[in-house]
Scaffold this motif. Structure first.
Motif, PDB file in Angstrom:
ATOM      1  N   THR A 126       6.889  15.717   9.823  1.00 55.05           N
ATOM      2  CA  THR A 126       6.024  14.978   9.432  1.00 55.05           C
ATOM      3  C   THR A 126       4.655  16.599   9.038  1.00 55.05           C
ATOM      4  OG1 THR A 126       6.292  13.184  10.429  1.00 55.05           O
ATOM      5  CG2 THR A 126       4.133  13.921  10.366  1.00 55.05           C
ATOM      6  N   ALA A 134       1.060  15.446  -1.839  1.00 51.95           N
ATOM      7  CA  ALA A 134       1.860  14.723  -0.889  1.00 51.95           C
ATOM      8  C   ALA A 134       3.086  13.718  -1.888  1.00 51.95           C
ATOM      9  CB  ALA A 134       0.712  13.338  -1.112  1.00 51.95           C
ATOM     10  N   THR A 135       3.030  13.373  -3.073  1.00 49.93           N
ATOM     11  CA  THR A 135       4.114  12.842  -3.628  1.00 49.93           C
ATOM     12  C   THR A 135       5.206  13.248  -3.182  1.00 49.93           C
ATOM     13  OG1 THR A 135       3.115  11.526  -5.191  1.00 49.93           O
ATOM     14  CG2 THR A 135       5.035  11.857  -5.510  1.00 49.93           C
ATOM     15  N   ARG A 138       7.151  13.892  -0.234  1.00 46.51           N
ATOM     16  CA  ARG A 138       8.172  12.429   0.915  1.00 46.51           C
ATOM     17  C   ARG A 138       8.814  12.466  -1.088  1.00 46.51           C
ATOM     18  NH1 ARG A 138       2.418  10.048  -0.750  1.00 46.51           N
ATOM     19  NH2 ARG A 138       1.443   9.758   1.272  1.00 46.51           N
ATOM     20  N   ASN A 139       8.912  13.216  -1.650  1.00 42.50           N
ATOM     21  CA  ASN A 139       9.758  12.618  -2.734  1.00 42.50           C
ATOM     22  C   ASN A 139      10.921  13.836  -1.819  1.00 42.50           C
ATOM     23  OD1 ASN A 139       8.984  10.940  -4.152  1.00 42.50           O
ATOM     24  ND2 ASN A 139       8.861  12.265  -5.628  1.00 42.50           N
ATOM     25  N   THR A 143       6.979  12.734   5.767  1.00 45.07           N
ATOM     26  CA  THR A 143       5.922  11.864   6.160  1.00 45.07           C
ATOM     27  C   THR A 143       5.373  12.448   5.750  1.00 45.07           C
ATOM     28  OG1 THR A 143       7.740  10.977   7.271  1.00 45.07           O
ATOM     29  CG2 THR A 143       5.324  10.152   7.541  1.00 45.07           C
ATOM     30  N   TRP A 144       4.402  12.183   4.924  1.00 37.91           N
ATOM     31  CA  TRP A 144       2.456  12.972   4.586  1.00 37.91           C
ATOM     32  C   TRP A 144       2.002  12.446   5.507  1.00 37.91           C
ATOM     33  CZ3 TRP A 144      -2.448  11.977   2.599  1.00 37.91           C
ATOM     34  CH2 TRP A 144      -3.136  12.754   2.150  1.00 37.91           C
TER      35      TRP A 144
END
Length: 181
Positions: A126, A134-135, A138-139, A143-144
């Protein structure tokens, strides 16, 4: 708190956000630690104040000359160009990954997580970052969260992350605490 502990600051030859280098550097020094500037090339690095050239800083060692074993922790400052360059350098990515493999604390701010994404070191963690990262996080399996600073201990090491220069006070405090063990 950090007496005798060397902390690596990994930066590209050009493009590190100056305040994201200098403020954590001062925090490590004030806590009794020894910050060391590590880059992919010897000589000096060119810092930036957003898009304007800032100061230059002398490199203490290259990723070919040192290893994670030489340090108690790692700081990955941001700026856009800095981590964008580092993530394309296999030696720099390996150097960062070695801190995770050794269970040593890592502190990263702004766009800095790009280097950790390339190292496949964020999966299951996290973290926070500059919003445009952020993306990518996540990718890569992280967890952002949109927080001033996030300390994640749910992995092989302590990972401190922060969003931007406005968050440096909290980032520096959390990083020094993590490096102090």
């Amino acid at each position: 708190m950090l007496q005798g502990k060397a902390i690596a600051f990994l930066v590209a030859p050009e493009g590190v956000e100056q305040v994201e280098l200098t403020e954590p550097w001062k925090a490590v020094e004030q806590a009794g630690g020894t910050p060391r500037l590590i880059s992919t090339e010897p000589g000096s690095v060119q810092a930036f104040n957003h898009l304007d050239r800032g100061d230059t800083f002398t490199v203490d060692g290259t990723v070919d000359e040192v290893s994670a074993a030489d340090f108690a922790g790692l700081v990955l400052p941001g700026g856009v160009a800095n981590p964008d360059f580092l993530r394309t350098q296999e030696r720099a990515v390996r150097f960062a990954k070695d801190f995770f493999d050794a269970g040593k604390p890592v502190a990263v701010i702004c766009h800095g997580p790009w280097t950790l994404i390339e190292a496949d070191a964020v999966r299951g963690r996290t973290m926070t970052s500059w919003p445009s990262v952020a993306t990518d996080l996540r990718n890569a399996g992280a967890t952002w969260v949109d927080e001033e600073v996030r300390v994640c201990t749910g992995g092989p090491n302590t990972l401190v992350s922060s969003r931007k220069p406005d968050d440096l006070k909290a980032f520096c405090q959390a990083a020094v605490a993590a490096f102090g063990g």
